[in-house]
Design a protein around this motif. Sequence first.
Motif, PDB file in Angstrom:
ATOM      1  N   ALA A   1      24.241  -8.167   6.076  1.00 44.75           N
ATOM      2  CA  ALA A   1      23.835  -9.545   5.794  1.00 44.75           C
ATOM      3  C   ALA A   1      25.011 -10.522   5.816  1.00 44.75           C
ATOM      4  CB  ALA A   1      23.115  -9.609   4.455  1.00 44.75           C
ATOM      5  N   ALA A   2      26.171 -10.066   5.302  1.00 53.35           N
ATOM      6  CA  ALA A   2      27.349 -10.947   5.239  1.00 53.35           C
ATOM      7  C   ALA A   2      27.813 -11.331   6.647  1.00 53.35           C
ATOM      8  CB  ALA A   2      28.481 -10.261   4.478  1.00 53.35           C
ATOM      9  N   LEU A   3      27.905 -10.336   7.530  1.00 53.52           N
ATOM     10  CA  LEU A   3      28.300 -10.608   8.922  1.00 53.52           C
ATOM     11  C   LEU A   3      27.310 -11.575   9.563  1.00 53.52           C
ATOM     12  CD1 LEU A   3      29.575  -8.134  11.603  1.00 53.52           C
ATOM     13  CD2 LEU A   3      27.608  -9.572  12.116  1.00 53.52           C
ATOM     14  N   ALA A   4      26.001 -11.319   9.321  1.00 50.52           N
ATOM     15  CA  ALA A   4      24.957 -12.158   9.909  1.00 50.52           C
ATOM     16  C   ALA A   4      25.117 -13.615   9.478  1.00 50.52           C
ATOM     17  CB  ALA A   4      23.576 -11.634   9.532  1.00 50.52           C
ATOM     18  N   GLU A   5      25.372 -13.830   8.186  1.00 52.79           N
ATOM     19  CA  GLU A   5      25.520 -15.198   7.664  1.00 52.79           C
ATOM     20  C   GLU A   5      26.730 -15.906   8.282  1.00 52.79           C
ATOM     21  OE1 GLU A   5      23.535 -17.130   5.833  1.00 52.79           O
ATOM     22  OE2 GLU A   5      22.102 -15.472   6.038  1.00 52.79           O
ATOM     23  N   GLU A   6      27.829 -15.160   8.424  1.00 55.53           N
ATOM     24  CA  GLU A   6      29.047 -15.733   9.004  1.00 55.53           C
ATOM     25  C   GLU A   6      28.795 -16.168  10.458  1.00 55.53           C
ATOM     26  OE1 GLU A   6      31.963 -12.645   8.506  1.00 55.53           O
ATOM     27  OE2 GLU A   6      31.807 -12.735   6.319  1.00 55.53           O
ATOM     28  N   GLN A   7      28.132 -15.306  11.210  1.00 55.73           N
ATOM     29  CA  GLN A   7      27.882 -15.614  12.621  1.00 55.73           C
ATOM     30  C   GLN A   7      26.858 -16.736  12.780  1.00 55.73           C
ATOM     31  OE1 GLN A   7      30.753 -13.624  12.901  1.00 55.73           O
ATOM     32  NE2 GLN A   7      30.038 -14.163  14.964  1.00 55.73           N
ATOM     33  N   LYS A   8      25.878 -16.771  11.867  1.00 55.43           N
ATOM     34  CA  LYS A   8      24.878 -17.852  11.926  1.00 55.43           C
ATOM     35  C   LYS A   8      25.556 -19.202  11.726  1.00 55.43           C
ATOM     36  CE  LYS A   8      20.621 -15.547  10.423  1.00 55.43           C
ATOM     37  NZ  LYS A   8      19.736 -15.269   9.282  1.00 55.43           N
ATOM     38  N   ALA A   9      26.451 -19.287  10.723  1.00 55.63           N
ATOM     39  CA  ALA A   9      27.165 -20.544  10.442  1.00 55.63           C
ATOM     40  C   ALA A   9      27.994 -20.963  11.655  1.00 55.63           C
ATOM     41  CB  ALA A   9      28.055 -20.366   9.218  1.00 55.63           C
ATOM     42  N   LYS A  10      28.663 -19.987  12.260  1.00 59.10           N
ATOM     43  CA  LYS A  10      29.501 -20.259  13.436  1.00 59.10           C
ATOM     44  C   LYS A  10      28.652 -20.763  14.609  1.00 59.10           C
ATOM     45  CE  LYS A  10      31.608 -17.605  17.111  1.00 59.10           C
ATOM     46  NZ  LYS A  10      31.806 -16.246  17.616  1.00 59.10           N
ATOM     47  N   MET A  11      27.515 -20.091  14.864  1.00 54.03           N
ATOM     48  CA  MET A  11      26.679 -20.440  16.013  1.00 54.03           C
ATOM     49  C   MET A  11      25.945 -21.759  15.807  1.00 54.03           C
ATOM     50  SD  MET A  11      27.605 -18.124  17.991  1.00 54.03           S
ATOM     51  CE  MET A  11      26.597 -18.259  19.433  1.00 54.03           C
ATOM     52  N   GLU A  12      25.586 -22.068  14.555  1.00 55.95           N
ATOM     53  CA  GLU A  12      24.928 -23.356  14.271  1.00 55.95           C
ATOM     54  C   GLU A  12      25.839 -24.520  14.657  1.00 55.95           C
ATOM     55  OE1 GLU A  12      21.912 -24.261  13.448  1.00 55.95           O
ATOM     56  OE2 GLU A  12      21.213 -22.180  13.404  1.00 55.95           O
ATOM     57  N   LYS A  13      27.126 -24.356  14.386  1.00 53.30           N
ATOM     58  CA  LYS A  13      28.104 -25.387  14.761  1.00 53.30           C
ATOM     59  C   LYS A  13      28.120 -25.557  16.290  1.00 53.30           C
ATOM     60  CE  LYS A  13      31.264 -24.988  10.836  1.00 53.30           C
ATOM     61  NZ  LYS A  13      32.604 -24.515  10.392  1.00 53.30           N
TER      62      LYS A  13
END
Length: 259
Positions: A242-254
Amino acid sequence: MAKKKEVTVEERLRALYDLQLIDSRIDEIRNVRGELPLEVRDLEDEVAGLNIRLEKLVSSLEVIDNDIASKKNLIEESKALIKKYSEQQKNVRNNREYNSLTKEVEFQELEIELAEKHIKEFKAQIEQKKQVIAETKERLKERETHLKHKKGELDAILAETEKEEQALIEKSETYKTQIEERLVAAYVRIRTNVKNGLAVVPIERGASGGSFFTIPPQVQVEIASRKKVITDEHSGRILVDAALAEEQKAKMEKMFSKL
């Protein structure tokens, strides 16, 4: 010569999840369009079909008009012959000639009767076809209005999303080149086989995303360690923590916000 940097499992997992997020965004854009392109195509086909039908109906009216004109000519010819035979009867020398001319007159009278019957039938056909033409024109007008409305909807959605979709498709292809071929092949295969197109999913409440099957704690620890690519034994999906997923989601949203 510098040694090529080896890609870690964690980097592979991040790249795979980034690819999933990009492809999911493309799916979202296409879902917004939904069935509109198909609806527009079907309406275009229907409008084309109605136009062809109208052309055929109008053409058939012309044929009937020609048939009526032909029958009217035949009536005039028969009337002329009746007049001619009637005049000839005044100068016959015997009954045989008179009877022969009488038969000719009767035949022409039958020809007139038959032609008038045909004209009546043709006129009934014309009225029937005119009714069908009126109904077809009404249907065509309604379908053209509906098509214009649907095309407007589709054009508006395309104007909003086409540029972003194309940029995302290019990003998807770029990300695939950064991941080893066997993983990309596995990702594409899984994505094709699952209903929602999710090939890489995070663990949520002890289960793989979108699944009710609980993942054993030991496996969860392994996933969180990011030391190897682990798939869900039930769905075949690639799992990330879940932690990796959240980090990548934040990055991709940008990244998405800049497209």
